[in-house]
Design an enzyme around this catalytic site. Structure first.
Site, PDB file in Angstrom:
ATOM      1  N   CYS A 158      -7.880 -27.825  12.125  1.00  0.00           N
ATOM      2  CA  CYS A 158      -8.908 -28.546  12.431  1.00  0.00           C
ATOM      3  C   CYS A 158      -8.727 -30.306  12.100  1.00  0.00           C
ATOM      4  O   CYS A 158      -9.579 -30.994  12.764  1.00  0.00           O
ATOM      5  CB  CYS A 158      -9.996 -28.157  11.425  1.00  0.00           C
ATOM      6  SG  CYS A 158     -10.675 -26.587  11.625  1.00  0.00           S
ATOM      7  N   HIS A 179      -5.911 -21.289  11.134  1.00  0.00           N
ATOM      8  CA  HIS A 179      -7.372 -21.445  10.689  1.00  0.00           C
ATOM      9  C   HIS A 179      -8.099 -20.514   9.669  1.00  0.00           C
ATOM     10  O   HIS A 179      -8.670 -20.479   8.944  1.00  0.00           O
ATOM     11  CB  HIS A 179      -8.001 -21.977  12.055  1.00  0.00           C
ATOM     12  CG  HIS A 179      -9.550 -22.180  11.413  1.00  0.00           C
ATOM     13  ND1 HIS A 179     -10.205 -23.277  10.945  1.00  0.00           N
ATOM     14  CD2 HIS A 179     -10.559 -21.301  11.616  1.00  0.00           C
ATOM     15  CE1 HIS A 179     -11.344 -23.085  10.809  1.00  0.00           C
ATOM     16  NE2 HIS A 179     -11.723 -22.057  11.321  1.00  0.00           N
ATOM     17  N   CYS A 190     -13.843 -28.566   8.162  1.00  0.00           N
ATOM     18  CA  CYS A 190     -12.759 -27.641   7.607  1.00  0.00           C
ATOM     19  C   CYS A 190     -11.530 -28.728   7.542  1.00  0.00           C
ATOM     20  O   CYS A 190     -11.292 -29.430   8.460  1.00  0.00           O
ATOM     21  CB  CYS A 190     -12.537 -26.541   8.524  1.00  0.00           C
ATOM     22  SG  CYS A 190     -10.785 -25.692   8.044  1.00  0.00           S
ATOM     23  N   ASP A 212      -8.326  -7.217   0.827  1.00  0.00           N
ATOM     24  CA  ASP A 212      -7.636  -7.542   2.060  1.00  0.00           C
ATOM     25  C   ASP A 212      -7.999  -6.995   3.149  1.00  0.00           C
ATOM     26  O   ASP A 212      -9.021  -6.055   3.006  1.00  0.00           O
ATOM     27  CB  ASP A 212      -6.270  -6.751   1.771  1.00  0.00           C
ATOM     28  CG  ASP A 212      -6.377  -5.297   2.210  1.00  0.00           C
ATOM     29  OD1 ASP A 212      -5.819  -4.781   3.189  1.00  0.00           O
ATOM     30  OD2 ASP A 212      -6.924  -4.264   1.371  1.00  0.00           O
ATOM     31  N   CYS A 235      -8.163 -27.692   7.090  1.00  0.00           N
ATOM     32  CA  CYS A 235      -7.028 -27.205   7.623  1.00  0.00           C
ATOM     33  C   CYS A 235      -6.155 -27.787   8.660  1.00  0.00           C
ATOM     34  O   CYS A 235      -6.757 -28.730   9.342  1.00  0.00           O
ATOM     35  CB  CYS A 235      -7.199 -25.726   7.883  1.00  0.00           C
ATOM     36  SG  CYS A 235      -7.803 -25.418   9.755  1.00  0.00           S
ATOM     37  N   ASP A 290       1.101  -1.031  -0.016  1.00  0.00           N
ATOM     38  CA  ASP A 290      -0.002   0.006   0.083  1.00  0.00           C
ATOM     39  C   ASP A 290       0.863   1.274   0.002  1.00  0.00           C
ATOM     40  O   ASP A 290       2.016   0.993   0.343  1.00  0.00           O
ATOM     41  CB  ASP A 290      -1.004   0.013   1.002  1.00  0.00           C
ATOM     42  CG  ASP A 290      -0.168  -0.185   2.681  1.00  0.00           C
ATOM     43  OD1 ASP A 290       0.929   0.095   2.708  1.00  0.00           O
ATOM     44  OD2 ASP A 290      -0.888  -0.400   3.364  1.00  0.00           O
TER      45      ASP A 290
END
Length: 376
Positions: A314, A340, A309, A271, A311, A89
């Site tokens: 999890c 997560h 999930c 974002d 991930c 940015d």
């Protein structure tokens, strides 16, 4: 270069090609403010979490360790070990949100560092030089981020100045990209649409900045406290005037539901610090809504955070263990919850892309609106 491969209503499914790889859109850009995701997550971890883009902060990296130092170390890609696209940015938002004392003139802005108070000057040329030193894939133009609500006449004058600053940004970037020692001579430039919540100023500003034929366009100055409906109204007003063949980036947004609503209105890139910031306070996003892991009801709960999930968190840890880690003040609590939430956000965008590919985004939108935002 942006190729829109499918549309459903205003929602777009695209492919955005950059010097550091291809971005499948809509996409979420993961915020690594100082070159790291807050919560002890590295660029190497991001690869496992479906991340496509890392976002770093020009203002913070200019102050620490210094953009000249990052350049000496080979630029952000080498420094952070992230080899995909990086967006930086412009520093404008931090100048206007962190600096208690600032003086805006045509040349740029003089402000006090939030770290030690020393005086800093930043204008379009300085912002471009800092971002060139960082060697990011995409640099954002230097703009004034106007407060909401803002007075109409001030907003109009500020937007006119932001257009003049944009011409200076483009000229300076063209110059920097032609130098022999520039880290990324193919650095791209995105312009930023401003105008507070005034539709007429937003539209005229968008018309003015699209004349420069930049690599992409962002909608800035939203998600700063105004009601979500106001934000959606402004996106709807601006979208018809945004170039069809360039990526559209909604800055600093937002909740899973904000993202669904904005994709539906034609936005490609997002974002937000929300997935990581919320995670560090024990708030986990799931496909059933948001869980607060501080709650005592999780003391003996052996289920994963989200049973649907896949991930790494999890797959391996229980709600009871995460609850215990947060209660004990263990750093691992933040790391696991951040992992997560990042995975959840990137999976959400992956599923949005799949729904657009299959022509059933509207069904996906209806199924998840109202559900993802609720507190469990």
């Amino acid at each position: 270069m942006m190729q829109v491969i499918k549309k459903e209503g205003t929602a777009r499914r695209g492919v955005f090609t950059t010097p550091h790889g291809t971005i499948q859109t809509p996409a979420f850009m993961n915020v690594a403010t100082c070159g790291a995701i807050k919560g002890a997550v590295s660029a190497l971890d991001l690869k496992e979490l479906k991340c496509q883009v890392q976002l770093c902060n020009t203002y913070h990296l200019h102050l620490r360790p210094g953009d000249e130092i990052v350049k000496k170390l080979g630029g952000l890609h080498k420094f952070t070990r992230w080899d995909g696209p990086i967006l930086t940015d412009s520093g404008g938002f931090q100048v206007f949100s962190l600096a208690k004392l600032r003086n805006i003139k045509e040349e740029g802005v003089t402000f006090a560092s939030h770290i030690d108070g020393h005086r800093i000057f930043m204008g379009p040329e300085e912002s471009m030089r800092i971002q060139s030193n960082l060697g990011s894939t995409i640099a954002m133009a230097f703009d004034e981020c106007i407060e909401n609500p803002a007075e109409y006449e001030y907003t109009r004058r500020s937007c006119d100045r932001t257009v003049r600053w944009l011409y200076r940004c483009k000229a300076e970037m063209d110059r920097l990209n032609s130098l022999p020692d520039t880290i990324n001579p193919q650095q791209m430039l995105f312009g930023i649409n401003q105008g507070s919540t005034y539709e007429d100023i937003r539209v005229s500003h968008m018309k003015a900045i699209r004349e420069l034929d930049l690599d992409g366009y962002a909608i800035g100055g939203l998600a700063v406290g105004e009601p979500a409906e106001e934000m959606y109204r402004i996106i709807e007003a601006v979208e018809p005037f945004m170039p069809e063949d360039k990526p559209r980036y909604l800055m600093g947004v937002g909740t899973p539901e904000n993202i669904l609503e904005a994709v539906r209105r034609g936005v490609d890139l997002f974002d937000c610090v929300m997935p990581t910031r919320n995670a560090r306070h024990g708030h986990a996003f799931t496909w059933d809504g948001c869980r607060n892991l501080m709650n005592a009801k999780y003391t003996l709960d052996e289920l994963p955070l989200d049973p649907t999930c896949d991930c790494p968190v999890c797959q391996n840890f229980s709600r009871a263990y995460l609850h215990h880690l947060f209660k004990s003040g263990e750093m691992l609590a933040m790391r696991l919850c951040v992992i997560h939430n990042i995975y959840f956000y990137n999976t959400l965008l992956e599923r949005i892309r799949k729904a657009l590919d299959e022509g059933c985004f509207e069904d996906f939108y209806r199924e998840n609106t109202g559900k993802l935002g609720k507190r469990i």
